[in-house]
Design a protein around this motif. Structure first.
Motif, short mmCIF file in Angstrom:
data_model
loop_
_atom_site.label_atom_id
_atom_site.label_comp_id
_atom_site.label_asym_id
_atom_site.label_seq_id
_atom_site.Cartn_x
_atom_site.Cartn_y
_atom_site.Cartn_z
N ASN A 291 13.92 1.01 -6.35
CA ASN A 291 13.16 0.18 -5.42
C ASN A 291 11.70 0.02 -5.84
O ASN A 291 10.93 -0.68 -5.19
CB ASN A 291 13.26 0.80 -4.02
N LEU A 292 11.30 0.68 -6.91
CA LEU A 292 9.95 0.57 -7.48
C LEU A 292 8.85 0.83 -6.45
O LEU A 292 7.95 -0.01 -6.28
CB LEU A 292 9.78 -0.79 -8.15
N PRO A 293 8.92 1.95 -5.75
CA PRO A 293 7.95 2.20 -4.68
C PRO A 293 6.51 2.29 -5.16
O PRO A 293 5.61 1.85 -4.44
CB PRO A 293 8.41 3.55 -4.11
N VAL A 294 6.29 2.81 -6.35
CA VAL A 294 4.90 2.95 -6.81
C VAL A 294 4.30 1.58 -7.10
O VAL A 294 3.18 1.27 -6.67
CB VAL A 294 4.81 3.87 -8.07
N SER A 295 5.04 0.73 -7.81
CA SER A 295 4.54 -0.62 -8.10
C SER A 295 4.22 -1.36 -6.81
O SER A 295 3.19 -2.02 -6.70
CB SER A 295 5.57 -1.42 -8.89
N ARG A 296 5.12 -1.25 -5.85
CA ARG A 296 4.90 -1.94 -4.57
C ARG A 296 3.65 -1.42 -3.87
O ARG A 296 2.84 -2.19 -3.35
CB ARG A 296 6.10 -1.75 -3.64
N GLU A 297 3.51 -0.10 -3.88
CA GLU A 297 2.35 0.47 -3.20
C GLU A 297 1.05 0.06 -3.92
O GLU A 297 0.07 -0.30 -3.28
CB GLU A 297 2.46 2.00 -3.13
N LEU A 298 1.08 0.11 -5.26
CA LEU A 298 -0.13 -0.28 -6.00
C LEU A 298 -0.50 -1.73 -5.68
O LEU A 298 -1.68 -2.05 -5.50
CB LEU A 298 0.09 -0.12 -7.51
N CYS A 299 0.50 -2.59 -5.61
CA CYS A 299 0.20 -4.00 -5.32
C CYS A 299 -0.53 -4.16 -3.98
O CYS A 299 -1.28 -5.11 -3.78
CB CYS A 299 1.47 -4.84 -5.34
N SER A 300 -0.31 -3.21 -3.06
CA SER A 300 -0.97 -3.30 -1.77
C SER A 300 -2.30 -2.53 -1.73
O SER A 300 -3.07 -2.67 -0.79
CB SER A 300 -0.04 -2.79 -0.66
N GLN A 301 -2.57 -1.74 -2.78
CA GLN A 301 -3.77 -0.88 -2.73
C GLN A 301 -4.86 -1.21 -3.75
O GLN A 301 -6.02 -0.86 -3.55
CB GLN A 301 -3.37 0.59 -2.97
N VAL A 302 -4.48 -1.82 -4.86
CA VAL A 302 -5.47 -1.94 -5.95
C VAL A 302 -6.54 -3.00 -5.69
O VAL A 302 -6.28 -4.03 -5.07
CB VAL A 302 -4.79 -2.26 -7.31
N LEU A 303 -7.73 -2.68 -6.17
CA LEU A 303 -8.84 -3.64 -6.11
C LEU A 303 -9.72 -3.40 -7.33
O LEU A 303 -10.21 -2.29 -7.55
CB LEU A 303 -9.65 -3.45 -4.82
N SER A 304 -9.89 -4.45 -8.14
CA SER A 304 -10.70 -4.32 -9.35
C SER A 304 -12.10 -4.83 -9.09
O SER A 304 -12.30 -5.94 -8.57
CB SER A 304 -10.06 -5.10 -10.50
#
Ligand SMILES: *Cc1c(COP(=O)(O)O)cnc(C)c1O
Length: 375
Positions: free
Chosen positions: A338-351
């Motif tokens: 389910n790729l939980p880390v990728s999904r979570e990163l997509c909701s958390q990252v800010l450059s």
């Protein structure tokens, strides 16, 4: 204070204007727009910089990935393992060639794939792995190369964001990102760490036979004029871009240094904001900070982005949607779990803005506003 931008290509240019302008004028003077001597000079210079014997220039970083997969002889239905948290180009060419992108999750602190994650995706059809050295930091290559060797897999390093980063081996040796696997690919898109003034890309390898094949495929599969050994593509680096890159390559290490200094300053000022995680550093890689990417907790990311924008501070989401959720990949790829880390990163990252010309005053202003938001 100058207006804050994600990258400041104009100020960077102004500092090296006279060398760039004369390099461009020389090209126009000789009108050798395709395959002028500057192209060979540049591949020689980059080969020396990377300490890798063969560098082949091409038109962009996406082509470089495609040419790599063609040169390795991958065939329809072969599976190629890629991170789901990356720029689309990495997996797009896999689909384009009729290969199957097998999308895996990433490590939450490095944002990169690991050998342990790759293991969960192996199948009898697996032929290659594409580690992406995301945001400027290497994936952990030693265990990945070990795994590839055990299973007879090719490794293509997508180095579009990490040109110049060092990978450190346990015995103290180091190698440049992209020179460890079978083929490394990179991009000279203007905002990349070594950017030209248009599109550009390159591939590197230590294997002479592979280098010859790559060179042919990038030039219509041509072995000599009007003799075609392979189906190839037309993918060249313009002489003008090579001339610009010859100038900019001499500044690459100082550019990396400027990015690292800016990153360190963000770290010291933002490290104690409990709602944020600053980028992690791994012991096996240097970090050339193509991006300075925070993780923002408690679902505050979008609100923080909007707040910063209202203060004249740009901030970007790399990347908002994992590849496995992209419509383009729905029917051609395979996601592992389910790729939980990728999904979570997509909701958390800010450059945050980071480039070679960052001013302390700009960083102070950005930091102040981030702290004000969380107050
Ligand atoms: C930029 C980028 C590419 C593609 O490079 P182009 O020169 O824009 O085609 C591929 N992979 C990654 C990870 C990138 O960041």
């Amino acid at each position: 204070m100058e207006k804050i931008q994600m990258v400041d290509l104009k100020s960077q240019y102004l500092k090296i204007k006279s060398s760039i302008d004369s390099a461009i004028a020389d090209c126009i003077d000789t009108t050798a727009f395709i395959n002028g001597p500057q192209v060979k000079q540049f591949t020689d210079n980059l080969s020396a910089y990377l300490d890798v014997p063969y560098v082949i220039a091409c038109a962009n970083g996406t082509d470089a990935l495609q040419i790599a997969m063609m040169a390795l002889g991958l065939e329809r239905g072969d599976e190629v393992i890629v991170p789901s948290f990356t720029y689309v180009a990495t997996a797009e060419v896999i689909g384009l060639l009729g290969l199957v992108p097998v999308m895996v999750d990433v490590d939450p602190s490095s944002f990169n794939i690991t050998a342990d994650i790759i293991k969960t995706a192996l199948s009898p059809r697996t032929k290659a792995i594409v580690p992406v050295h995301l945001f400027g930091q290497c994936a952990d290559m030693t265990p990945i190369m070990q795994l590839a060797k055990e299973h007879g897999l090719y490794v293509i390093e997508d180095t579009a964001q990490a040109l110049g980063a060092d990978y450190f081996f346990a015995d103290g040796r180091k190698m440049k990102a992209g020179t460890i696997g079978n083929i490394g690919t990179t991009s000279f898109f203007p905002s990349k760490n070594l950017g030209c003034y248009g599109d550009g890309g390159a591939l590197y390898t230590r294997n002479k036979e592979l280098a010859d094949k790559i060179g042919m495929i990038a030039n219509h599969g041509q072995i000599k004029k009007y003799v075609h050994k392979y189906i190839g593509v037309n993918s060249r680096l313009d002489t003008l871009q090579a001339a610009i890159l010859n100038v900019k390559l001499t500044h690459l290490d100082s550019y990396a240094n400027a990015r690292q200094e800016a990153a360190k300053y963000y770290d010291t000022k933002l490290g104690d904001v409990s709602e944020l995680s600053v980028p992690s550093r791994s012991e096996y890689s240097s970090h050339v900070f193509h991006q300075y990417t925070l993780k923002v907790k408690d679902n505050k990311r979008n609100e923080l982005k909007t707040y910063l924008e209202s203060k004249g501070i740009p901030a970007m989401i790399y990347y908002p949607i994992p590849l496995n959720d992209q419509e383009a990949f729905m029917n051609i790829g395979r996601a592992i779990g389910n790729l939980p880390v990728s999904r979570e990163l997509c909701s958390q990252v800010l450059s945050l803005p980071i480039h070679t010309e960052m001013e302390k005053a700009q960083q102070d202003y950005i930091i102040e506003n981030i702290k004000a938001f969380f107050k």
